[in-house]
Design a protein around this motif. Structure first.
Motif, PDB file in Angstrom:
ATOM      1  N   GLY A  92      39.422  27.968  44.483  1.00  0.00           N
ATOM      2  CA  GLY A  92      40.639  27.472  43.835  1.00  0.00           C
ATOM      3  C   GLY A  92      40.821  27.858  42.391  1.00  0.00           C
ATOM      4  N   ILE A  93      40.110  28.889  41.903  1.00  0.00           N
ATOM      5  CA  ILE A  93      40.288  29.327  40.518  1.00  0.00           C
ATOM      6  C   ILE A  93      41.500  30.250  40.440  1.00  0.00           C
ATOM      7  CG2 ILE A  93      39.207  30.517  38.576  1.00  0.00           C
ATOM      8  CD1 ILE A  93      36.489  29.836  39.837  1.00  0.00           C
ATOM      9  N   ASN A  94      42.390  29.993  39.508  1.00  0.00           N
ATOM     10  CA  ASN A  94      43.622  30.780  39.372  1.00  0.00           C
ATOM     11  C   ASN A  94      43.490  31.764  38.217  1.00  0.00           C
ATOM     12  OD1 ASN A  94      46.183  31.837  39.192  1.00  0.00           O
ATOM     13  ND2 ASN A  94      47.235  29.863  39.172  1.00  0.00           N
ATOM     14  N   THR A  95      43.341  33.051  38.552  1.00  0.00           N
ATOM     15  CA  THR A  95      43.229  34.103  37.530  1.00  0.00           C
ATOM     16  C   THR A  95      44.452  35.023  37.551  1.00  0.00           C
ATOM     17  OG1 THR A  95      42.022  35.507  39.096  1.00  0.00           O
ATOM     18  CG2 THR A  95      40.713  34.102  37.633  1.00  0.00           C
ATOM     19  N   SER A  96      45.523  34.580  38.208  1.00  0.00           N
ATOM     20  CA  SER A  96      46.666  35.466  38.460  1.00  0.00           C
ATOM     21  C   SER A  96      47.404  35.872  37.195  1.00  0.00           C
ATOM     22  CB  SER A  96      47.644  34.784  39.425  1.00  0.00           C
ATOM     23  OG  SER A  96      48.140  33.575  38.883  1.00  0.00           O
ATOM     24  N   ALA A  97      47.208  35.138  36.087  1.00  0.00           N
ATOM     25  CA  ALA A  97      47.917  35.483  34.852  1.00  0.00           C
ATOM     26  C   ALA A  97      47.268  36.645  34.111  1.00  0.00           C
ATOM     27  CB  ALA A  97      47.987  34.263  33.938  1.00  0.00           C
ATOM     28  N   TYR A  98      46.158  37.182  34.648  1.00  0.00           N
ATOM     29  CA  TYR A  98      45.402  38.219  33.953  1.00  0.00           C
ATOM     30  C   TYR A  98      45.123  39.381  34.890  1.00  0.00           C
ATOM     31  CZ  TYR A  98      44.715  34.054  31.161  1.00  0.00           C
ATOM     32  OH  TYR A  98      44.933  32.912  30.440  1.00  0.00           O
ATOM     33  N   THR A  99      44.929  40.549  34.289  1.00  0.00           N
ATOM     34  CA  THR A  99      44.585  41.715  35.092  1.00  0.00           C
ATOM     35  C   THR A  99      43.086  41.740  35.344  1.00  0.00           C
ATOM     36  OG1 THR A  99      44.287  43.107  33.137  1.00  0.00           O
ATOM     37  CG2 THR A  99      46.496  43.022  34.103  1.00  0.00           C
ATOM     38  N   SER A 100      42.708  42.343  36.457  1.00  0.00           N
ATOM     39  CA  SER A 100      41.300  42.375  36.834  1.00  0.00           C
ATOM     40  C   SER A 100      40.448  43.076  35.782  1.00  0.00           C
ATOM     41  CB  SER A 100      41.132  43.074  38.187  1.00  0.00           C
ATOM     42  OG  SER A 100      39.784  43.126  38.571  1.00  0.00           O
ATOM     43  N   SER A 149      32.915  43.280  35.456  1.00  0.00           N
ATOM     44  CA  SER A 149      33.882  44.012  36.276  1.00  0.00           C
ATOM     45  C   SER A 149      33.832  43.470  37.698  1.00  0.00           C
ATOM     46  CB  SER A 149      33.586  45.518  36.281  1.00  0.00           C
ATOM     47  OG  SER A 149      32.307  45.773  36.850  1.00  0.00           O
ATOM     48  N   GLY A 150      34.938  43.684  38.412  1.00  0.00           N
ATOM     49  CA  GLY A 150      34.984  43.296  39.812  1.00  0.00           C
ATOM     50  C   GLY A 150      35.539  41.909  40.065  1.00  0.00           C
ATOM     51  N   ILE A 151      35.962  41.186  39.020  1.00  0.00           N
ATOM     52  CA  ILE A 151      36.547  39.855  39.202  1.00  0.00           C
ATOM     53  C   ILE A 151      38.051  40.036  39.452  1.00  0.00           C
ATOM     54  CG2 ILE A 151      36.798  37.543  38.257  1.00  0.00           C
ATOM     55  CD1 ILE A 151      33.895  38.480  38.671  1.00  0.00           C
ATOM     56  N   PRO A 152      38.568  39.651  40.617  1.00  0.00           N
ATOM     57  CA  PRO A 152      39.969  39.937  40.952  1.00  0.00           C
ATOM     58  C   PRO A 152      40.961  38.973  40.304  1.00  0.00           C
ATOM     59  CG  PRO A 152      38.905  38.820  42.769  1.00  0.00           C
ATOM     60  CD  PRO A 152      37.829  39.069  41.743  1.00  0.00           C
ATOM     61  N   SER A 153      42.184  39.468  40.155  1.00  0.00           N
ATOM     62  CA  SER A 153      43.302  38.624  39.727  1.00  0.00           C
ATOM     63  C   SER A 153      43.892  37.968  40.967  1.00  0.00           C
ATOM     64  CB  SER A 153      44.357  39.478  39.017  1.00  0.00           C
ATOM     65  OG  SER A 153      45.489  38.704  38.695  1.00  0.00           O
ATOM     66  N   THR A 156      43.893  32.284  44.131  1.00  0.00           N
ATOM     67  CA  THR A 156      42.885  31.567  44.923  1.00  0.00           C
ATOM     68  C   THR A 156      41.550  32.292  44.867  1.00  0.00           C
ATOM     69  OG1 THR A 156      43.625  32.736  46.903  1.00  0.00           O
ATOM     70  CG2 THR A 156      44.564  30.526  46.494  1.00  0.00           C
ATOM     71  N   LEU A 157      41.041  32.466  43.664  1.00  0.00           N
ATOM     72  CA  LEU A 157      39.751  33.132  43.520  1.00  0.00           C
ATOM     73  C   LEU A 157      38.622  32.194  43.955  1.00  0.00           C
ATOM     74  CD1 LEU A 157      37.863  35.388  42.456  1.00  0.00           C
ATOM     75  CD2 LEU A 157      37.975  34.263  40.205  1.00  0.00           C
ATOM     76  N   SER A 158      37.696  32.733  44.756  1.00  0.00           N
ATOM     77  CA  SER A 158      36.491  32.009  45.157  1.00  0.00           C
ATOM     78  C   SER A 158      35.268  32.782  44.682  1.00  0.00           C
ATOM     79  CB  SER A 158      36.429  31.850  46.679  1.00  0.00           C
ATOM     80  OG  SER A 158      37.495  31.054  47.157  1.00  0.00           O
ATOM     81  N   ILE A 159      34.234  32.054  44.319  1.00  0.00           N
ATOM     82  CA  ILE A 159      32.969  32.646  43.883  1.00  0.00           C
ATOM     83  C   ILE A 159      31.855  31.992  44.692  1.00  0.00           C
ATOM     84  CG2 ILE A 159      31.415  33.065  41.927  1.00  0.00           C
ATOM     85  CD1 ILE A 159      33.831  32.577  40.085  1.00  0.00           C
ATOM     86  N   ARG A 160      30.927  32.818  45.178  1.00  0.00           N
ATOM     87  CA  ARG A 160      29.818  32.295  45.982  1.00  0.00           C
ATOM     88  C   ARG A 160      28.493  32.877  45.492  1.00  0.00           C
ATOM     89  NH1 ARG A 160      30.308  33.130  52.333  1.00  0.00           N
ATOM     90  NH2 ARG A 160      29.775  35.297  51.775  1.00  0.00           N
ATOM     91  N   PHE A 161      27.514  31.985  45.342  1.00  0.00           N
ATOM     92  CA  PHE A 161      26.154  32.373  44.954  1.00  0.00           C
ATOM     93  C   PHE A 161      25.248  32.083  46.143  1.00  0.00           C
ATOM     94  CE2 PHE A 161      28.469  31.054  41.216  1.00  0.00           C
ATOM     95  CZ  PHE A 161      28.139  31.975  40.238  1.00  0.00           C
ATOM     96  N   THR A 162      24.550  33.101  46.643  1.00  0.00           N
ATOM     97  CA  THR A 162      23.708  32.939  47.833  1.00  0.00           C
ATOM     98  C   THR A 162      22.331  33.524  47.576  1.00  0.00           C
ATOM     99  OG1 THR A 162      25.675  33.207  49.212  1.00  0.00           O
ATOM    100  CG2 THR A 162      23.546  33.338  50.318  1.00  0.00           C
TER     101      THR A 162
END
Length: 576
Positions: A92-100, A149-153, A156-162
């Motif tokens: 649920g992280i919203n990064t849409s206001a920024y470029t990748s 690098s590699g964090i998308p705009s 509905t950004l999701s991040i997972r640590f495994t």
């Protein structure tokens, strides 16, 4: 003299170079908690963010091995991942206001001995398709990792640590931000100092060092207070000074310069409260439902559920009961009343108070904890502890300098009994003493105590009385009332604190003309607080004049508290 505090500041500094989009410090858990249960907890024992941010996974949150060693390490809870395929996921992280290209991810990570890429970090825009992103471990133990690098705009950004190993990884201070190389301001660790330490409501000043100031317009938005000191636009290295922050309130500072933002979060509330002069007496005449630590004579030693004022008094032969009382249960904030330090130059220190265990709930038999202590003035330094142990449907009281004890009195008390406790220390004999339900009219140093305890190291200073909430499985519901602290047992029955203000005169009483006159030998500045019979505060004023306007009070009976030069007196007041 000013009281100086070193405060932890969660700083968005040179590492962010721009807009912080999401940050998470994992809160402060009370113990090991699985992610799903922790997500529904109550602050501070839950995640910092709520909906639309969601947390899931098979990892858990812990309070052990807290983060440290990197800038802005929050040092509270952290997520532990310690099994193959165990994971922690954020949605649920919203990064849409920024470029990748400008988006970055950083996180504190405690890496095991083998510094290898055994913890997989992945991102997703739909929660289904996952893309690994690369980070490079920089050392063993706690370090700050950054993925540039590699964090998308995405909305509905999701991040997972495994984990791909059974080794333990810990995570803290996860942050997503937009990188801007033109932002160079770096905020350092602040200090805060009380502007004054009185029985009134004081203020404090926060000083935040910085480097990397550059020309341009900075906008400062403090949570309270007035910003001054050096301006980063003209002084590259200096101190931002915020004055006039009200004691008992936390502090944040938000700084913007164009697209660059910096946030100073979670400066803990500090108290500017003086030590109470002895003899000290507190009948707890506070507003029902108010926090004990909000009073000028008490201060919370940590965070959590507050000890609260409740209606009514406890009664015991030889004690004149007025005002209200306080109650606590389970886990929560410890609360201390500091007093003038007593040392070996004094014969001893004695505290008398009434307790009533009103409910033992589902606490297991033989469960033991301590709930009242004498300290050296530092609330972390417990010098004499009063213990309580459940015994069937009853309980026993114990005494020790140590944090555990088997030193319990044989007397069994019932839930609902009012128990008078006298807790004391003899400096010359290095002996802690406790009397339970003594006959106060005849109590002396020679009266055989119910319990004694000899500290391993002699106590050199006593300067605080503290009420402690341990945990839901150990601390029953306890009411405390009618506290009095003196340097002699005789003082427990001697001149009341109500007469400690020399030359105190209150007239007319009853009052019919709307003006009450309060005179003392010193005629110094006085704080006047009036409570109704339910313990509700109805008037509070500080004045050096003898005339006090009480025209706002309705006909009835009240309790008026007068504090002058560290001494407090209480009187009944009648308004006609």
């Amino acid at each position: 003299m000013k009281k100086i505090y070193s405060l932890l500041l969660l700083v968005v500094s040179c590492a962010s170079f721009g807009q912080t989009i999401y940050t998470e410090n994992m809160g402060t858990p009370t113990g090991t908690t699985l992610i799903p249960a922790y997500s529904t907890g109550t602050a501070p024992a839950t995640f910092q963010n709520s909906s639309p941010i969601a947390y899931s996974g098979t990892a858990d949150v812990r309070i052990t091995s807290v983060s440290s060693g990197y800038t802005a390490a929050s040092g509270g809870g952290n997520v532990l991942i310690n099994a193959i395929a165990e994971y922690f996921q954020i949605d649920g992280i919203n990064t849409s206001a920024y470029t990748s290209s400008g988006l970055q991810l950083s996180f504190g990570i405690n890496t095991p001995t083998a510094v290898t890429n055994l913890l997989t970090v992945e991102v997703s825009t739909n929660g289904t398709t996952w893309t690994p992103v690369t980070y490079t471990p920089t050392g063993i133990g706690w370090t700050l990792a950054t993925i540039s690098s590699g964090i998308p705009s995405s909305t509905t950004l999701s991040i997972r640590f495994t984990s791909t190993t059974a080794s333990q990884f810990r995570l803290d201070d996860i942050k997503v931000f937009n990188f801007d190389p033109s932002c160079t301001l770096a905020l350092g660790t602040p200090t805060a100092a009380c502007d004054a330490i009185t029985f009134g409501l004081d203020t404090y000043t926060v000083t935040i060092p910085y480097t990397g100031g550059t020309s341009g317009a900075y906008t400062f938005t403090p949570s309270s207070g007035t910003v001054g000191g050096d301006n980063p636009a003209t002084v590259p290295v200096g101190n931002i000074v915020v004055s006039g922050v009200t004691e008992g309130t936390g502090f944040t500072l938000h700084i913007t310069k164009g697209s660059c933002t910096y946030d100073a979060n979670a400066v803990a509330a500090i108290d500017c409260k003086p030590a109470n002069a002895l003899p000290f007496e507190d009948k707890f005449p506070y507003t029902v439902g108010s926090a004990l630590g909000a009073n000028q004579t008490w201060a919370n030693a940590n965070t959590g559920d507050s000890i609260l004022a409740i209606a009514g008094s406890l009664s015991y032969t030889g004690v004149t009961s007025t005002g209200n009382s306080v109650s606590f249960v389970g886990t929560g904030a410890e609360c201390q009343t500091p007093f003038t330090a007593t040392t070996s130059a004094d014969s001893g220190l004695y505290a008398r108070f009434l307790i009533n265990v009103t409910d033992y709930g589902t606490i297991a038999d033989a469960s033991t904890t301590y709930f009242a202590t004498l300290t050296d003035g530092n609330p972390s330094n417990h010098k004499g502890r009063l213990f309580i142990k459940k015994s069937g449907t009853q309980y026993q009281l114990g005494l020790d300098a140590a944090s555990t004890t088997t030193n319990f009195a044989s007397t069994l008390f019932n839930v609902g009994d009012v128990v008078c406790v006298v807790l004391g220390y003899d400096f010359a004999g290095n002996t802690l003493k406790a009397w339970f339900n003594p006959t106060l009219a005849t109590l002396t140093d020679a009266t055989t105590p119910d319990l004694t305890s000899t500290p391993t190291t002699a106590i050199t200073t006593l300067g605080g009385f503290l009420l402690r909430q341990d945990s839901a499985t150990l601390t029953p519901t306890i009411t405390v009332d009618e506290l009095k602290i003196t340097t002699t047992i005789a003082g427990l029955l001697g001149v009341s604190q109500n007469s400690a203000i020399a030359g105190l005169k209150i007239y007319p009483n009853p009052v019919s003309g709307g003006t009450l006159f309060i005179e003392t030998a010193a005629n110094a500045e006085k704080t006047i607080t009036v409570y109704d019979v339910l313990g509700k505060q109805v008037l509070n004023t500080t004045t050096a004049d003898s005339a006090v306007n009480v025209s706002s009070l309705h006909t009835g009976v009240y309790i008026v508290n007068i504090t002058e030069e560290g001494k407090t007196a209480s009187r009944k007041l009648v308004i006609k």
